[in-house]
Design a protein around this motif. Sequence first.
Motif, short mmCIF file in Angstrom:
data_model
loop_
_atom_site.label_atom_id
_atom_site.label_comp_id
_atom_site.label_asym_id
_atom_site.label_seq_id
_atom_site.Cartn_x
_atom_site.Cartn_y
_atom_site.Cartn_z
N PHE A 39 0.83 -1.19 0.00
CA PHE A 39 0.00 0.00 0.00
C PHE A 39 0.88 1.26 0.00
N VAL A 40 0.42 2.28 -0.71
CA VAL A 40 0.97 3.63 -0.58
C VAL A 40 0.10 4.36 0.43
N ALA A 41 0.64 4.54 1.63
CA ALA A 41 -0.18 4.95 2.75
C ALA A 41 -0.24 6.46 2.95
N ALA A 42 0.81 7.19 2.61
CA ALA A 42 0.84 8.62 2.91
C ALA A 42 1.76 9.34 1.93
N LYS A 43 1.74 10.65 2.02
CA LYS A 43 2.59 11.49 1.18
C LYS A 43 3.17 12.60 2.03
N ILE A 44 4.48 12.75 1.98
CA ILE A 44 5.17 13.80 2.74
C ILE A 44 4.98 15.13 2.02
N PRO A 45 4.61 16.17 2.74
CA PRO A 45 4.25 17.44 2.07
C PRO A 45 5.44 18.30 1.65
N PHE A 46 6.60 17.72 1.39
CA PHE A 46 7.74 18.49 0.90
C PHE A 46 8.59 17.56 0.03
N PRO A 47 9.29 18.10 -0.94
CA PRO A 47 10.07 17.26 -1.86
C PRO A 47 11.30 16.65 -1.19
N LEU A 48 11.69 15.47 -1.67
CA LEU A 48 12.85 14.76 -1.16
C LEU A 48 13.71 14.28 -2.33
N THR A 49 14.96 13.97 -2.02
CA THR A 49 15.87 13.46 -3.04
C THR A 49 15.70 11.95 -3.19
N GLN A 50 16.37 11.40 -4.19
CA GLN A 50 16.26 9.98 -4.49
C GLN A 50 16.88 9.10 -3.40
N ARG A 51 17.71 9.67 -2.55
CA ARG A 51 18.33 8.88 -1.50
C ARG A 51 17.32 8.37 -0.47
N PHE A 52 16.17 9.03 -0.39
CA PHE A 52 15.16 8.63 0.58
C PHE A 52 14.21 7.57 0.03
N ARG A 53 14.39 7.16 -1.21
CA ARG A 53 13.45 6.22 -1.81
C ARG A 53 13.46 4.87 -1.10
N SER A 54 14.65 4.35 -0.82
CA SER A 54 14.74 3.04 -0.16
C SER A 54 14.20 3.08 1.26
N MET A 55 14.22 4.25 1.89
CA MET A 55 13.73 4.36 3.26
C MET A 55 12.22 4.57 3.31
N LEU A 56 11.67 5.28 2.34
CA LEU A 56 10.25 5.64 2.39
C LEU A 56 9.37 4.73 1.55
N GLN A 57 9.95 3.98 0.61
CA GLN A 57 9.13 3.15 -0.27
C GLN A 57 9.56 1.70 -0.21
N ASN A 58 9.73 1.20 1.01
CA ASN A 58 10.06 -0.20 1.20
C ASN A 58 8.87 -1.06 0.83
N GLY A 59 9.08 -2.02 -0.07
CA GLY A 59 8.01 -2.90 -0.51
C GLY A 59 7.32 -2.46 -1.77
N ILE A 60 7.73 -1.31 -2.35
CA ILE A 60 7.14 -0.82 -3.59
C ILE A 60 8.27 -0.68 -4.61
N ASP A 61 8.25 -1.46 -5.65
CA ASP A 61 9.31 -1.45 -6.67
C ASP A 61 8.85 -0.67 -7.90
N LEU A 62 8.59 0.62 -7.69
CA LEU A 62 8.18 1.49 -8.79
C LEU A 62 9.06 2.74 -8.75
N SER A 63 9.97 2.82 -9.70
CA SER A 63 10.89 3.97 -9.73
C SER A 63 10.23 5.23 -10.25
N THR A 64 9.04 5.12 -10.86
CA THR A 64 8.35 6.29 -11.40
C THR A 64 7.51 7.03 -10.36
N VAL A 65 7.33 6.43 -9.18
CA VAL A 65 6.54 7.08 -8.13
C VAL A 65 7.40 8.12 -7.44
N ASP A 66 6.82 9.26 -7.12
CA ASP A 66 7.56 10.33 -6.46
C ASP A 66 8.08 9.86 -5.11
N VAL A 67 9.24 10.38 -4.73
CA VAL A 67 9.91 9.93 -3.50
C VAL A 67 9.11 10.30 -2.26
N SER A 68 8.31 11.33 -2.32
CA SER A 68 7.59 11.80 -1.14
C SER A 68 6.47 10.86 -0.71
#
Length: 246
Positions: free
Chosen positions: A136-165
Amino acid sequence: MAEDLVLDTAIRDWVLIPLTVVMILIGILRYFVSKLMQSQQTPDAKIVKEGQVVVRARNLRAGANFIPAKSFRARRAYFSNEENGLLHVPKGQDQNPQAQMFSDPNMAMDMMKKNLSMIIPQTLTFAWVNFFFSGFVAAKIPFPLTQRFRSMLQNGIDLSTVDVSYVSSRSWYFLNLFGLRGLFSLILGEENAMDDTQRMMQMGGLGFDPTKNLSAEKDGLDIIQHEWALPKFEQRAEAVLKKLVS
């Protein structure tokens, strides 16, 4: 290009909010269970005495410049004398805290209870989250983030096209696991709000080592340079009075 998703309100009501509430309730329940499992121990008189000696030595270092040099040297010798100083630890008498833990069955049992009270609930909770809420995509952070946060915030989702937030449900679990210290401090008190990162750091079994504190305070007293501050204070006071009179 990153895609913008529209989050369903049902995910908020049936994934995000229940997961957060369950994490809070588990943290509170685990605190009370650990309190019930904790055995009553009488304080060791030797450890209490050494702790008081450390406090007195720290007070001496803090106020060293406000007593005469002769008095400071006498007090320093009283604490750091190589023969009978209070801070001197004879060779062979220092004890490894890990060896002390194994020599004291109550300490080893309390350490095992604390570790079990952390490992078992978190293992069951992670299995529950991974089984029911994975993907599930449960929430969205209200500010932009860099690609380094993708592995921390999108664990279990293997979609590189989804925004990092965007935050996955599994990552939301880990964010709650390590980020609820402030809420627990409001509910249980500041001293009882130890988060799981600190608990994991204590899982090695290393307890309080009073001999290291005694040695550190002894080294601090040995290297301190006494500089009596009262004569300078009198000179500054006289200079201020002269300026006021003039």
